[in-house]
Design a protein around this motif. Sequence first.
Motif, PDB file in Angstrom:
ATOM      1  N   ASN A  80       0.821  -1.224   0.000  1.00 47.28           N
ATOM      2  CA  ASN A  80       0.000   0.000   0.000  1.00 47.28           C
ATOM      3  C   ASN A  80       0.854   1.273   0.000  1.00 47.28           C
ATOM      4  OD1 ASN A  80       0.704  -0.921   2.651  1.00 47.28           O
ATOM      5  ND2 ASN A  80      -0.603   0.664   3.526  1.00 47.28           N
ATOM      6  N   GLU A  81       2.121   1.155   0.425  1.00 42.37           N
ATOM      7  CA  GLU A  81       3.028   2.315   0.446  1.00 42.37           C
ATOM      8  C   GLU A  81       3.413   2.759  -0.973  1.00 42.37           C
ATOM      9  OE1 GLU A  81       3.422   4.080   2.923  1.00 42.37           O
ATOM     10  OE2 GLU A  81       4.314   3.125   4.678  1.00 42.37           O
ATOM     11  N   ARG A  82       3.287   1.854  -1.937  1.00 45.20           N
ATOM     12  CA  ARG A  82       3.600   2.203  -3.334  1.00 45.20           C
ATOM     13  C   ARG A  82       2.696   3.342  -3.818  1.00 45.20           C
ATOM     14  NH1 ARG A  82       6.304  -0.379  -7.210  1.00 45.20           N
ATOM     15  NH2 ARG A  82       6.392  -2.338  -6.049  1.00 45.20           N
ATOM     16  N   THR A  83       1.433   3.299  -3.388  1.00 40.30           N
ATOM     17  CA  THR A  83       0.471   4.339  -3.785  1.00 40.30           C
ATOM     18  C   THR A  83       0.930   5.705  -3.288  1.00 40.30           C
ATOM     19  OG1 THR A  83      -1.241   2.673  -3.574  1.00 40.30           O
ATOM     20  CG2 THR A  83      -1.989   4.947  -3.750  1.00 40.30           C
ATOM     21  N   TRP A  84       1.385   5.753  -2.022  1.00 43.81           N
ATOM     22  CA  TRP A  84       1.866   7.017  -1.457  1.00 43.81           C
ATOM     23  C   TRP A  84       3.079   7.519  -2.241  1.00 43.81           C
ATOM     24  CZ3 TRP A  84       6.461   8.867   0.346  1.00 43.81           C
ATOM     25  CH2 TRP A  84       6.413  10.118   0.981  1.00 43.81           C
TER      26      TRP A  84
END
Length: 206
Positions: A80-84
């Motif tokens: 989910n950190e990829r989105t940030w």
Amino acid sequence: MADYIVGLTGGIGSGKSTVANLFAELGVVIVDADIIAREVVAKGSNGLQQIVNHFGDTILTADGALDRAKLREHIFQHPNERTWLNALLHPLIRQRMVAQCQQARSPYALMVVPLLFENHLERLVNHTLVIDIAEETQIRRTIERDQVSKAQVRSIMSSQIGREQRLKGADDVVSNEGDVDALRSQILALHKKYLNQSVTAKKRHE
């Protein structure tokens, strides 16, 4: 400022750098998304500071540069950190690419973007050029170049759009199955075409 921008793309191992270099030899300004992606997170950059604020300074090397391996590992463990990260980096990269095209002193500029269609960046260019090779050639060349396994290459390829879809988005296609001479003759023909198109675009802007 370049009045005409050609977006160059192709799958991994297709020869984007080789093609870009051939255009550069003809005096065309090259705007490379991969180089810009490194610049926006360089030591002392605002981009790197924001990454540190978010992930902490464990993401840095001993000399204060971005530790790409650590960041990749963290993203792998926390998808989910990829989105940030993309939300931070993509606008910075896009902004710098547009600025470099505006500063280009050649009749047209070549914007090299590996994920041109995936990131919907085709809207930034006037014309799209796809380098096309067979998937088997892609795999073989990438293994030879990067010393990686077939599974790793297939994993990267699966994160990119398929060959058929890429060709559908192409205004022009360069085949890179042959030698450099075969490639060079295709580039020369395209260069003449883009020079003519840039003249038309310039007249339209005047």
